[in-house]
Design a protein around this motif. Structure first.
Motif, PDB file in Angstrom:
ATOM      1  N   ARG A 197      45.025  31.098  44.371  1.00 14.32           N
ATOM      2  CA  ARG A 197      45.922  32.112  43.832  1.00 14.32           C
ATOM      3  C   ARG A 197      45.957  32.049  42.305  1.00 14.32           C
ATOM      4  N   VAL A 198      45.752  33.222  41.703  1.00 13.46           N
ATOM      5  CA  VAL A 198      45.742  33.338  40.244  1.00 13.46           C
ATOM      6  C   VAL A 198      46.638  34.503  39.840  1.00 13.46           C
ATOM      7  N   ASN A 199      47.016  34.535  38.560  1.00 15.64           N
ATOM      8  CA  ASN A 199      47.808  35.649  38.062  1.00 15.64           C
ATOM      9  C   ASN A 199      46.895  36.790  37.629  1.00 15.64           C
ATOM     10  N   PHE A 232      41.209  28.376  35.656  1.00 19.62           N
ATOM     11  CA  PHE A 232      41.071  29.769  36.076  1.00 19.62           C
ATOM     12  C   PHE A 232      40.181  29.828  37.316  1.00 19.62           C
ATOM     13  N   GLY A 239      43.724  35.885  35.892  1.00 18.31           N
ATOM     14  CA  GLY A 239      42.796  34.973  36.544  1.00 18.31           C
ATOM     15  C   GLY A 239      43.161  33.515  36.371  1.00 18.31           C
ATOM     16  N   GLN A 240      44.389  33.246  35.939  1.00 19.03           N
ATOM     17  CA  GLN A 240      44.845  31.892  35.630  1.00 19.03           C
ATOM     18  C   GLN A 240      45.645  31.334  36.805  1.00 19.03           C
ATOM     19  N   THR A 241      45.347  30.088  37.179  1.00 17.59           N
ATOM     20  CA  THR A 241      46.093  29.425  38.243  1.00 17.59           C
ATOM     21  C   THR A 241      47.436  28.940  37.703  1.00 17.59           C
ATOM     22  N   ALA A 283      38.669  33.430  44.610  1.00 17.14           N
ATOM     23  CA  ALA A 283      39.930  33.734  43.937  1.00 17.14           C
ATOM     24  C   ALA A 283      40.739  34.781  44.688  1.00 17.14           C
TER      25      ALA A 283
END
Length: 467
Positions: free
Chosen positions: A334-336, A347, A339-341, A353
């Motif tokens: 899960r990322v925002n 990332f 693309g950041q965890t 992703a």
């Protein structure tokens, strides 16, 4: 007039107007609109009228020639380590190098690091492509061209977030920013007997083993009647093999397509010689006879003799590294929106992703993520501009594109000769999905995608699991 580049959203092939495609008689300088409508993508065989090409910038162009120097980011940027050398890892490395000629970029991969078109795996037999013939660039070639450090045949066992280093099969390695591009692996169905019978074709090494296994063989059984199963069935049948498809659906791709469209696709593949065992599944496999044949036992009691068995029942994102270091994992890592965890230094992109809109596998989403992620890794945190696109199935005998229904409702179909157009409406009468089967009806694809976007129904998609 400036020349443009156009990206095949199915396989990532790039048509560069400046270079043309002389192999097919398309001279350098030929504009995209002047390319013959009968032209087919040389990588995935999809016809020009049967798939979307989107205009792209040099930032994500898949090239190993020198990239134009961009303004250099700040000198204090932390080195980037990428785990995975598939389309996602390579495209990100190329985009990072385009933005910064000096940023340290290191790539770790468990395979040999060669560049190839993964979508070609499901249509390579018809073109009589060997594994070597599918390879576009060796690891050394793209390492030298991009000026990155590549470690092939190197496994990453763990991530130490506190020390900001990864533990690999050749030792520990530090990172400033870490990118997980670990992709997805084929799901292995639970089946009694000899598990070695089940082949999967998910990378170049798999394809090489598959070609070897098919030497002097004639019959192949596919486990899985979804998108990948149908594509492989088409490719194998066109290459001259006898093909049987085993699947749980009552018709092919039953979780994505209405019955009449699925059955019409089935009839088209049957005309190529494909046989079907539907509404059943394989429960056991065993060697049979002296010719290395396999006997499959199905849940309906039927028994099949076959030379090779391919598992094509779906993909599962590779999330073990993220899970092992405490990152949040759902369908994928899960990322925002950037693309950041949950760890600001880590990332993820590609098939591993899961963005806020859901898990989005395949080539097109990767190409949308790469430019924003490259900017984020070089100093400016940038959200990804996701754009939903139709799914194109590589079955040239009967071209198919669709967008899965996003809400409960009903399918309505229109027949146009031997072709079909089906539309899905929710209870309010809003279009929430479509399926187009046949060559001529593909011209309506853009209009129906626009209708979906205009209705804002695409934003409700939570899972684009298409296998």
């Amino acid at each position: 007039m400036a020349h443009k580049k156009w990206l095949c959203i199915i396989c990532g092939f790039i048509y560069d107007e400046e270079q043309g495609w002389p192999e097919d008689g398309i001279a350098p300088g030929t504009a995209w609109e002047d390319v013959p409508e009968t032209w087919a993508c040389p990588e995935c065989l999809v016809g020009k009228a049967d798939f979307e090409m989107i205009e792209i910038s040099d930032e994500v162009a898949q090239t190993l020639t020198a990239v134009a120097a961009a303004p250099s980011p700040a000198d204090d940027l932390q080195p980037v380590v990428i785990i995975g050398s598939g389309h996602a890892g390579y495209q990100l490395a190329a985009a990072l190098r385009a933005l910064s000629p000096t940023l340290p970029v290191t790539v770790f991969t468990a395979d040999d690091g060669a560049i190839y078109s993964k979508p070609m795996l499901s249509c390579a037999l018809e073109k009589n492509k060997t594994a070597q013939g599918l390879q576009q660039y060796s690891a050394l070639e793209w390492e030298q061209a991009l000026g990155v450090r590549l470690y092939p045949h190197t496994r990453v066992h763990a991530i130490d977030r506190q020390a900001k280093q990864i533990e690999t099969s050749i030792g520990a390695y530090p990172y400033g920013r870490l990118v997980l591009a670990t992709g997805a692996d084929p799901i292995r169905p639970a089946i009694a007997g000899d598990a070695d019978a089940l082949l999967s074709i998910n990378n170049l090494a798999d394809y090489r083993r598959f070609r070897t296994a098919l030497a002097d063989k004639r019959h192949v059984t596919l486990l899985g009647d979804g998108l990948i199963g149908c594509e492989f069935a088409h490719d194998l049948a066109q290459a001259g093999y006898d093909v049987t498809v085993v699947g749980l659906g009552r018709w092919p791709m039953s979780t994505q397509l209405p019955r009449d469209v699925g059955e019409a696709l089935q009839q088209s593949l049957s005309a190529l010689g494909v046989q079907w065992c539907l509404n059943t599944t394989a429960t056991a496999v065993a060697r049979c006879g002296e010719n290395d044949a396999w006997q499959l036992t199905l849940s309906n009691g039927q028994r099949l003799l076959t030379d090779a068995v391919i598992s094509a029942v779906g993909l599962r994102p590779n999330t073990a590294l993220a899970d092992g270091c405490g990152l949040e994992v759902g369908k994928g890592i899960r990322v925002n929106a950037c693309g950041q965890t949950g760890d600001e230094a880590i990332f993820a992109l590609g098939d591993c992703a899961e963005f806020p809109g859901g898990w989005r596998p395949y080539i097109a989403p990767i190409n949308q993520v790469v430019p924003a992620l490259a900017k984020s890794l070089t100093g400016l945190l940038t959200p990804v501009a996701h754009a939903w696109s139709p799914t194109i199935v590589k079955t040239p005998c009967m071209p198919l594109s669709f967008h899965p229904a996003t809400r409960p409702g009903q399918w309505h179909s229109e027949r146009h000769g031997s072709e079909l157009m089906a539309f899905h409406y929710d209870d309010s009468g809003t279009v929430t999905g479509f399926a187009l089967l046949g060559s001529s009806v593909q011209q309506h694809r853009g209009a129906w995608m626009a209708a979906l976007l205009g209705a804002d129904s695409v934003t409700s998609v939570t899972d684009k699991e298409l296998l």
